[in-house]
Motif scaffolding. Sequence first.
Motif, mmCIF file in Angstrom:
data_model
loop_
_atom_site.group_PDB
_atom_site.id
_atom_site.type_symbol
_atom_site.label_atom_id
_atom_site.label_comp_id
_atom_site.label_asym_id
_atom_site.label_seq_id
_atom_site.Cartn_x
_atom_site.Cartn_y
_atom_site.Cartn_z
ATOM 1 N N PHE A 6 28.428 3.846 -44.346
ATOM 2 C CA PHE A 6 28.902 2.523 -44.734
ATOM 3 C C PHE A 6 29.005 1.667 -43.481
ATOM 4 C CE2 PHE A 6 32.627 5.247 -44.288
ATOM 5 C CZ PHE A 6 33.430 4.532 -43.418
ATOM 6 N N ARG A 7 28.945 0.376 -43.667
ATOM 7 C CA ARG A 7 28.963 -0.571 -42.555
ATOM 8 C C ARG A 7 30.407 -0.884 -42.169
ATOM 9 N NH1 ARG A 7 25.202 -5.511 -43.438
ATOM 10 N NH2 ARG A 7 23.703 -3.829 -43.062
ATOM 11 N N ARG A 8 30.715 -0.829 -40.872
ATOM 12 C CA ARG A 8 32.061 -1.113 -40.392
ATOM 13 C C ARG A 8 32.166 -2.593 -39.993
ATOM 14 N NH1 ARG A 8 35.199 3.257 -40.150
ATOM 15 N NH2 ARG A 8 34.199 5.305 -40.156
ATOM 16 N N ASN A 9 32.310 -3.424 -40.997
ATOM 17 C CA ASN A 9 32.412 -4.864 -40.760
ATOM 18 C C ASN A 9 33.680 -5.247 -40.000
ATOM 19 O OD1 ASN A 9 29.994 -5.767 -42.211
ATOM 20 N ND2 ASN A 9 31.048 -4.990 -44.018
ATOM 21 N N ARG A 10 34.690 -4.415 -40.076
ATOM 22 C CA ARG A 10 35.954 -4.729 -39.418
ATOM 23 C C ARG A 10 35.852 -4.695 -37.900
ATOM 24 N NH1 ARG A 10 40.603 -1.077 -41.787
ATOM 25 N NH2 ARG A 10 41.704 -2.207 -40.114
ATOM 26 N N ARG A 11 34.802 -4.090 -37.359
ATOM 27 C CA ARG A 11 34.659 -4.020 -35.902
ATOM 28 C C ARG A 11 34.706 -5.410 -35.257
ATOM 29 N NH1 ARG A 11 29.533 -0.086 -36.445
ATOM 30 N NH2 ARG A 11 30.606 1.957 -36.491
ATOM 31 N N LEU A 12 34.225 -6.414 -35.985
ATOM 32 C CA LEU A 12 34.154 -7.763 -35.435
ATOM 33 C C LEU A 12 35.420 -8.578 -35.684
ATOM 34 C CD1 LEU A 12 30.458 -8.721 -36.293
ATOM 35 C CD2 LEU A 12 31.373 -7.548 -34.278
ATOM 36 N N ARG A 13 36.466 -7.895 -36.183
ATOM 37 C CA ARG A 13 37.725 -8.581 -36.458
ATOM 38 C C ARG A 13 38.885 -8.021 -35.631
ATOM 39 N NH1 ARG A 13 37.004 -7.234 -42.730
ATOM 40 N NH2 ARG A 13 35.024 -8.306 -43.102
ATOM 41 N N SER A 15 40.219 -8.493 -32.659
ATOM 42 C CA SER A 15 41.109 -9.289 -31.811
ATOM 43 C C SER A 15 40.865 -10.770 -32.057
ATOM 44 C CB SER A 15 40.879 -8.971 -30.331
ATOM 45 O OG SER A 15 39.609 -9.452 -29.920
ATOM 46 N N ASN A 16 41.818 -11.587 -31.636
ATOM 47 C CA ASN A 16 41.644 -13.029 -31.758
ATOM 48 C C ASN A 16 40.399 -13.496 -31.037
ATOM 49 O OD1 ASN A 16 43.934 -13.536 -33.308
ATOM 50 N ND2 ASN A 16 45.259 -13.815 -31.522
ATOM 51 N N THR A 17 40.182 -12.986 -29.837
ATOM 52 C CA THR A 17 39.029 -13.408 -29.041
ATOM 53 C C THR A 17 37.729 -13.019 -29.709
ATOM 54 O OG1 THR A 17 40.342 -13.162 -27.026
ATOM 55 C CG2 THR A 17 37.954 -13.281 -26.767
ATOM 56 N N LEU A 18 37.649 -11.804 -30.216
ATOM 57 C CA LEU A 18 36.427 -11.354 -30.870
ATOM 58 C C LEU A 18 36.167 -12.151 -32.149
ATOM 59 C CD1 LEU A 18 34.091 -9.402 -30.731
ATOM 60 C CD2 LEU A 18 35.510 -7.674 -31.877
ATOM 61 N N ARG A 19 37.226 -12.420 -32.916
ATOM 62 C CA ARG A 19 37.052 -13.216 -34.128
ATOM 63 C C ARG A 19 36.546 -14.614 -33.793
ATOM 64 N NH1 ARG A 19 41.801 -10.392 -35.451
ATOM 65 N NH2 ARG A 19 43.168 -12.143 -34.897
ATOM 66 N N ALA A 20 37.066 -15.185 -32.711
ATOM 67 C CA ALA A 20 36.617 -16.508 -32.294
ATOM 68 C C ALA A 20 35.162 -16.495 -31.851
ATOM 69 C CB ALA A 20 37.509 -17.031 -31.174
ATOM 70 N N MET A 21 34.748 -15.427 -31.208
ATOM 71 C CA MET A 21 33.366 -15.332 -30.712
ATOM 72 C C MET A 21 32.339 -15.324 -31.835
ATOM 73 S SD MET A 21 33.827 -12.550 -27.633
ATOM 74 C CE MET A 21 32.053 -12.348 -27.415
ATOM 75 N N VAL A 22 32.694 -14.739 -32.970
ATOM 76 C CA VAL A 22 31.732 -14.606 -34.067
ATOM 77 C C VAL A 22 32.004 -15.596 -35.201
ATOM 78 C CG1 VAL A 22 31.289 -12.184 -33.536
ATOM 79 C CG2 VAL A 22 33.058 -12.759 -35.215
ATOM 80 N N ARG A 23 32.937 -16.520 -34.971
ATOM 81 C CA ARG A 23 33.288 -17.481 -36.021
ATOM 82 C C ARG A 23 32.088 -18.373 -36.344
ATOM 83 N NH1 ARG A 23 38.488 -19.097 -34.341
ATOM 84 N NH2 ARG A 23 39.130 -17.214 -35.461
ATOM 85 N N GLU A 24 31.768 -18.497 -37.609
ATOM 86 C CA GLU A 24 30.569 -19.214 -38.033
ATOM 87 C C GLU A 24 30.776 -20.721 -38.150
ATOM 88 O OE1 GLU A 24 29.032 -17.467 -41.625
ATOM 89 O OE2 GLU A 24 29.701 -15.478 -41.005
ATOM 90 N N THR A 25 31.992 -21.133 -38.419
ATOM 91 C CA THR A 25 32.275 -22.546 -38.669
ATOM 92 C C THR A 25 33.454 -22.974 -37.813
ATOM 93 O OG1 THR A 25 31.594 -22.201 -40.968
ATOM 94 C CG2 THR A 25 32.730 -24.256 -40.471
ATOM 95 N N SER A 26 33.347 -24.142 -37.202
ATOM 96 C CA SER A 26 34.406 -24.638 -36.340
ATOM 97 C C SER A 26 34.881 -26.008 -36.810
ATOM 98 C CB SER A 26 33.921 -24.747 -34.891
ATOM 99 O OG SER A 26 33.563 -23.469 -34.386
ATOM 100 N N LEU A 27 36.148 -26.278 -36.562
ATOM 101 C CA LEU A 27 36.766 -27.555 -36.917
ATOM 102 C C LEU A 27 37.233 -28.223 -35.633
ATOM 103 C CD1 LEU A 27 37.692 -29.178 -39.475
ATOM 104 C CD2 LEU A 27 39.910 -28.026 -39.223
ATOM 105 N N HIS A 28 36.888 -29.497 -35.473
ATOM 106 C CA HIS A 28 37.238 -30.237 -34.265
ATOM 107 C C HIS A 28 37.834 -31.589 -34.662
ATOM 108 C CE1 HIS A 28 34.800 -27.329 -32.047
ATOM 109 N NE2 HIS A 28 33.847 -27.528 -32.930
ATOM 110 N N LYS A 29 38.688 -32.130 -33.812
ATOM 111 C CA LYS A 29 39.258 -33.444 -34.101
ATOM 112 C C LYS A 29 38.179 -34.521 -34.166
ATOM 113 C CE LYS A 29 40.446 -34.146 -29.223
ATOM 114 N NZ LYS A 29 41.570 -34.280 -28.255
#
Length: 326
Positions: A6-13, A15-29
């Motif tokens: 099975f695929r370990r999708n949680r590997r990319l979640r 830490s905060n830094t790792l989640r930010a690195m792979v974040r697909e969508t960003s919100l900016h002012k």
Amino acid sequence: MNEMQFRRNRRLRNSNTLRAMVRETSLHKEDFIYPIFVIEGENIKNEINSMPGIHQFSLDRLMEEVDEVVALGIPSVILFGIPEEKDAEGTGAYDDEGIVQKATRLIKEKYPQLVVIADTCLCEYTDHGHCGIVHGEKVLNDPSLDLLAKTAVSQAKAGADIIAPSNMMDGFVIAIRQALDAAGFEDIPIMSYAVKYASAYYGPFRDAADSAPQFGDRKTYQMDPANRLEALREADSDVNEGADFIIVKPALSYLDIMRDVKNNVLLPVVAYNVSGEYSMVKAAAQNGWVDEKQIVLETLISMKRAGADLIMTYHAKDAARWLEEK
């Protein structure tokens, strides 16, 4: 266990830094457009009962709001005017000394870099509350186009950077484009409310802008919420007529439509996070039922994920502050 694959999708979640690195969508002012209601009179800062935290400002107090918007780094505002007098043809909309025109000049004098968008409609200025000329109880399409074109030119003369027609008359984009070009404003873009549904989510806005129709409703010119393909026809019409941006309104209940529009047009797509969407969150937050910050940021990111390039939202000031905290 070793035999299981099975695929370990949680590997990319992890830490905060790792989640930010792979974040697909960003919100900016820089994504935000902030709506402002401007009203005739003096020393007015009226909080709108159905929109906590949102006010009507008279011209002598307008810069209190604009100063804050600029300080927060929000790049754009859209102006809605509440005139002192109304009539059957909405003459205040295209008066060169109208409330939006005066507000535009005031803002551009102090903050030339701030992008000022003028909402181009008649409903706030007509005594019947409809977005065009009426005969009996019928809203007339073609005669309304002439007045909308005059309004757009007047707003451009006052210094508006973008014209945003919201009336949903057929042909409104080409009528305004031709009028702007003829008046020497060929470089002024049109941010078209191309996909605007006849929605119950507009209720608080009508309190803010004093624009409720005095008879009937707007279902003969705004879109049926049940329709999906119609949105693509409307967007296609406005693209062909010369629009430069396409607005989808409302946003939250129409994220599927936003994605359809994004997938089918090459213009920037603008989500209008409308008054009812704003007020529901504010009411729930004031009752302690939801975490306002988390709900707002999740809601706005959903609009970006659905395809919005820009978001017109009453949450803009709060969201800009929260994004700075990250």
